[in-house]
Design a protein around this motif. Sequence first.
Motif, PDB file in Angstrom:
ATOM      1  N   THR A   9       0.840  -1.192   0.000  1.00 41.84           N
ATOM      2  CA  THR A   9       0.000   0.000   0.000  1.00 41.84           C
ATOM      3  C   THR A   9       0.877   1.244   0.000  1.00 41.84           C
ATOM      4  O   THR A   9       1.733   1.402   0.875  1.00 41.84           O
ATOM      5  N   ASP A  32      -4.483   2.677  -4.305  1.00 39.61           N
ATOM      6  CA  ASP A  32      -3.070   2.810  -3.949  1.00 39.61           C
ATOM      7  C   ASP A  32      -2.488   1.498  -3.434  1.00 39.61           C
ATOM      8  O   ASP A  32      -1.381   1.468  -2.915  1.00 39.61           O
ATOM      9  N   SER A  33      -3.228   0.395  -3.575  1.00 36.60           N
ATOM     10  CA  SER A  33      -2.785  -0.906  -3.072  1.00 36.60           C
ATOM     11  C   SER A  33      -2.633  -1.912  -4.198  1.00 36.60           C
ATOM     12  O   SER A  33      -3.318  -1.844  -5.218  1.00 36.60           O
ATOM     13  N   THR A  58      11.064   3.745   0.016  1.00 28.15           N
ATOM     14  CA  THR A  58      10.714   5.162   0.068  1.00 28.15           C
ATOM     15  C   THR A  58      11.974   5.979  -0.113  1.00 28.15           C
ATOM     16  O   THR A  58      12.954   5.769   0.592  1.00 28.15           O
ATOM     17  N   PRO A  79      -8.496  -2.120   0.918  1.00 24.27           N
ATOM     18  CA  PRO A  79      -7.554  -1.546  -0.035  1.00 24.27           C
ATOM     19  C   PRO A  79      -8.225  -0.681  -1.088  1.00 24.27           C
ATOM     20  O   PRO A  79      -9.335  -0.967  -1.525  1.00 24.27           O
ATOM     21  N   GLY A  80      -7.514   0.384  -1.455  1.00 21.87           N
ATOM     22  CA  GLY A  80      -7.981   1.284  -2.496  1.00 21.87           C
ATOM     23  C   GLY A  80      -7.081   1.197  -3.713  1.00 21.87           C
ATOM     24  O   GLY A  80      -6.287   0.265  -3.852  1.00 21.87           O
ATOM     25  N   ALA A  96       1.728   5.257   0.403  1.00 21.83           N
ATOM     26  CA  ALA A  96       1.356   6.237   1.419  1.00 21.83           C
ATOM     27  C   ALA A  96       0.221   7.111   0.923  1.00 21.83           C
ATOM     28  O   ALA A  96       0.152   7.450  -0.255  1.00 21.83           O
ATOM     29  N   GLY A  97      -0.659   7.497   1.816  1.00 24.12           N
ATOM     30  CA  GLY A  97      -1.746   8.381   1.463  1.00 24.12           C
ATOM     31  C   GLY A  97      -1.353   9.842   1.488  1.00 24.12           C
ATOM     32  O   GLY A  97      -2.139  10.705   1.117  1.00 24.12           O
ATOM     33  N   VAL A  98      -0.120  10.133   1.925  1.00 24.69           N
ATOM     34  CA  VAL A  98       0.371  11.499   1.998  1.00 24.69           C
ATOM     35  C   VAL A  98       1.767  11.566   1.399  1.00 24.69           C
ATOM     36  O   VAL A  98       2.503  10.582   1.402  1.00 24.69           O
ATOM     37  N   GLY A 121       5.031   9.966   3.018  1.00 26.35           N
ATOM     38  CA  GLY A 121       4.664   8.839   3.864  1.00 26.35           C
ATOM     39  C   GLY A 121       5.322   7.561   3.384  1.00 26.35           C
ATOM     40  O   GLY A 121       5.777   7.455   2.252  1.00 26.35           O
TER      41      GLY A 121
END
Length: 167
Positions: free
Chosen positions: A11, A55-56, A79, A52-53, A13-15, A18
């Motif tokens: 997954t 981004d996964s 990262t 999961p969305g 990062a949502g930011v 992240g």
Amino acid sequence: MKASVGDRIVTAAGVVGGAVRDGVVVECPHEDGSPPYRVRWSDTGEETLVFPGPDSLVQPTDDDAGDQVPDVRPARAVTWQVQVALVEAAGSTTAEAVLVAGPPEHSDVGALRAVGHARKDPDDAEVPVIGDEVAAGRALRRLADTLLGQAEADIAASTGQQGHVHA
């Protein structure tokens, strides 16, 4: 998205800035493999319920159809971070961009550095943010060129032939 117990989930990062996380599906309550999934995260060992969305990514450990390509490497998640430091004095701005390409065990890139400069015309008004933008943009462009050059050198070292990466 479908998953089974034992599949790997990655997954993003949502930011911005992240961490990318990965884990193993330890429970899939729906017989059809639809979410949510109980996932044990590799970085903390914690188990959470995951919906999961986009981004996964689910990487199956087993393909029931039997047509999985052998010796496929598992998905890889690292990262990289870029830090830009700016110094402005007397109408001149200098930016230093540093790329830290994750922990050393995840990357041979390590840290790359580039510098960009901007000077204002003596007749222009003092607007520091413009100098920051120009200097940072130039530093980031040079950093990108340095990184692509490193990739070309790595391609040549790996293949024995000169590499060229299109920007």
